[in-house]
Design a protein around this motif. Structure first.
Motif, PDB file in Angstrom:
ATOM      1  N   ARG A 196       0.853  -1.190   0.000  1.00 48.73           N
ATOM      2  CA  ARG A 196       0.000   0.000   0.000  1.00 48.73           C
ATOM      3  C   ARG A 196       0.894   1.247   0.000  1.00 48.73           C
ATOM      4  O   ARG A 196       1.810   1.356   0.798  1.00 48.73           O
ATOM      5  N   GLY A 197       0.625   2.165  -0.913  1.00 50.94           N
ATOM      6  CA  GLY A 197       1.407   3.395  -1.012  1.00 50.94           C
ATOM      7  C   GLY A 197       2.669   3.275  -1.837  1.00 50.94           C
ATOM      8  O   GLY A 197       3.382   4.248  -2.016  1.00 50.94           O
ATOM      9  N   GLN A 198       2.945   2.089  -2.343  1.00 51.76           N
ATOM     10  CA  GLN A 198       4.146   1.861  -3.129  1.00 51.76           C
ATOM     11  C   GLN A 198       3.817   1.911  -4.617  1.00 51.76           C
ATOM     12  O   GLN A 198       2.816   1.359  -5.067  1.00 51.76           O
ATOM     13  N   LEU A 199       4.665   2.563  -5.359  1.00 45.58           N
ATOM     14  CA  LEU A 199       4.548   2.611  -6.808  1.00 45.58           C
ATOM     15  C   LEU A 199       5.433   1.506  -7.376  1.00 45.58           C
ATOM     16  O   LEU A 199       6.555   1.319  -6.899  1.00 45.58           O
ATOM     17  N   PRO A 200       4.968   0.753  -8.357  1.00 48.97           N
ATOM     18  CA  PRO A 200       5.830  -0.281  -8.941  1.00 48.97           C
ATOM     19  C   PRO A 200       7.137   0.316  -9.459  1.00 48.97           C
ATOM     20  O   PRO A 200       7.156   1.415 -10.024  1.00 48.97           O
ATOM     21  N   ALA A 201       8.224  -0.399  -9.241  1.00 47.22           N
ATOM     22  CA  ALA A 201       9.558   0.101  -9.593  1.00 47.22           C
ATOM     23  C   ALA A 201       9.666   0.481 -11.066  1.00 47.22           C
ATOM     24  O   ALA A 201      10.398   1.403 -11.419  1.00 47.22           O
ATOM     25  N   ARG A 202       8.938  -0.193 -11.921  1.00 49.69           N
ATOM     26  CA  ARG A 202       8.974   0.104 -13.348  1.00 49.69           C
ATOM     27  C   ARG A 202       8.479   1.525 -13.649  1.00 49.69           C
ATOM     28  O   ARG A 202       8.945   2.183 -14.579  1.00 49.69           O
ATOM     29  N   ALA A 203       7.551   2.042 -12.838  1.00 50.87           N
ATOM     30  CA  ALA A 203       6.963   3.363 -13.075  1.00 50.87           C
ATOM     31  C   ALA A 203       7.724   4.498 -12.397  1.00 50.87           C
ATOM     32  O   ALA A 203       7.506   5.665 -12.729  1.00 50.87           O
ATOM     33  N   VAL A 204       8.612   4.184 -11.468  1.00 50.95           N
ATOM     34  CA  VAL A 204       9.290   5.224 -10.681  1.00 50.95           C
ATOM     35  C   VAL A 204      10.076   6.218 -11.540  1.00 50.95           C
ATOM     36  O   VAL A 204       9.940   7.425 -11.345  1.00 50.95           O
ATOM     37  N   PRO A 205      10.897   5.785 -12.502  1.00 53.29           N
ATOM     38  CA  PRO A 205      11.642   6.784 -13.292  1.00 53.29           C
ATOM     39  C   PRO A 205      10.723   7.743 -14.056  1.00 53.29           C
ATOM     40  O   PRO A 205      11.003   8.937 -14.149  1.00 53.29           O
ATOM     41  N   PHE A 206       9.623   7.223 -14.571  1.00 55.78           N
ATOM     42  CA  PHE A 206       8.676   8.069 -15.308  1.00 55.78           C
ATOM     43  C   PHE A 206       7.983   9.042 -14.360  1.00 55.78           C
ATOM     44  O   PHE A 206       7.825  10.216 -14.666  1.00 55.78           O
ATOM     45  N   TYR A 207       7.567   8.506 -13.202  1.00 56.16           N
ATOM     46  CA  TYR A 207       6.898   9.345 -12.199  1.00 56.16           C
ATOM     47  C   TYR A 207       7.826  10.465 -11.737  1.00 56.16           C
ATOM     48  O   TYR A 207       7.433  11.634 -11.697  1.00 56.16           O
ATOM     49  N   ASN A 208       9.049  10.112 -11.385  1.00 51.99           N
ATOM     50  CA  ASN A 208       9.985  11.127 -10.891  1.00 51.99           C
ATOM     51  C   ASN A 208      10.326  12.162 -11.959  1.00 51.99           C
ATOM     52  O   ASN A 208      10.442  13.350 -11.655  1.00 51.99           O
ATOM     53  N   ALA A 209      10.475  11.734 -13.197  1.00 52.54           N
ATOM     54  CA  ALA A 209      10.774  12.690 -14.274  1.00 52.54           C
ATOM     55  C   ALA A 209       9.617  13.662 -14.481  1.00 52.54           C
ATOM     56  O   ALA A 209       9.827  14.856 -14.698  1.00 52.54           O
TER      57      ALA A 209
END
Length: 143
Positions: A74-87
């Protein structure tokens, strides 16, 4: 002064500093929202559409990790999406594009309105306590 009471004294100052930063982000969010609305009023429906699209677009990065979402906490974003989210959630990106727009040859108001919407989104996120993510997908500073 004992080592146990020292951190308690500083935690109040830290909380006040965090609150001040969040209030500043909220003021920025109101500014960029007002600027996007002004651009929409001055330049028509296409500017409004661009501002709304860019206001929503940064959170579409969640879709990059949709396939792995069932395997996260809960509250975790899948690691695959993290670079896109952070950018998409770094304020420097739309701000740098605004500067390039201001000094560049292209003068189309919907672009500027969209960048205002993007900055408004990022500012609202920071004001409400949502920041960048760690490589594991959790909010930085929350764990």
């Amino acid at each position: 002064m004992s080592a146990i009471t020292a951190p308690a004294k500083f935690s109040g100052a830290r909380t006040a500093a965090r609150t001040a930063i969040r209030v500043a982000w909220f003021a920025g969010a109101l500014f960029w929202t007002a600027f996007a609305v002004l651009e929409g009023v001055n330049h028509g429906w296409l500017a409004v559409l661009a501002a709304l699209a860019f206001f929503i677009a940064p959170d579409l990065t969640f879709l990059a990790g949709l396939r792995d979402a069932r395997h996260t906490e809960r509250g975790q974003l899948p690691a695959r999406a993290v670079p896109f989210y952070n950018a998409a959630h770094r304020a420097l990106v739309p701000f740098a594009l605004m500067i390039a727009y201001a000094f560049g040859p292209i003068t189309w108001a919907p672009i500027f309105a969209g960048l205002c919407g993007w900055l408004a989104h990022i500012s609202f996120d920071r004001a409400f306590g949502y920041g960048l993510r760690t490589k594991d997908g959790f909010q930085r500073g929350r764990r």
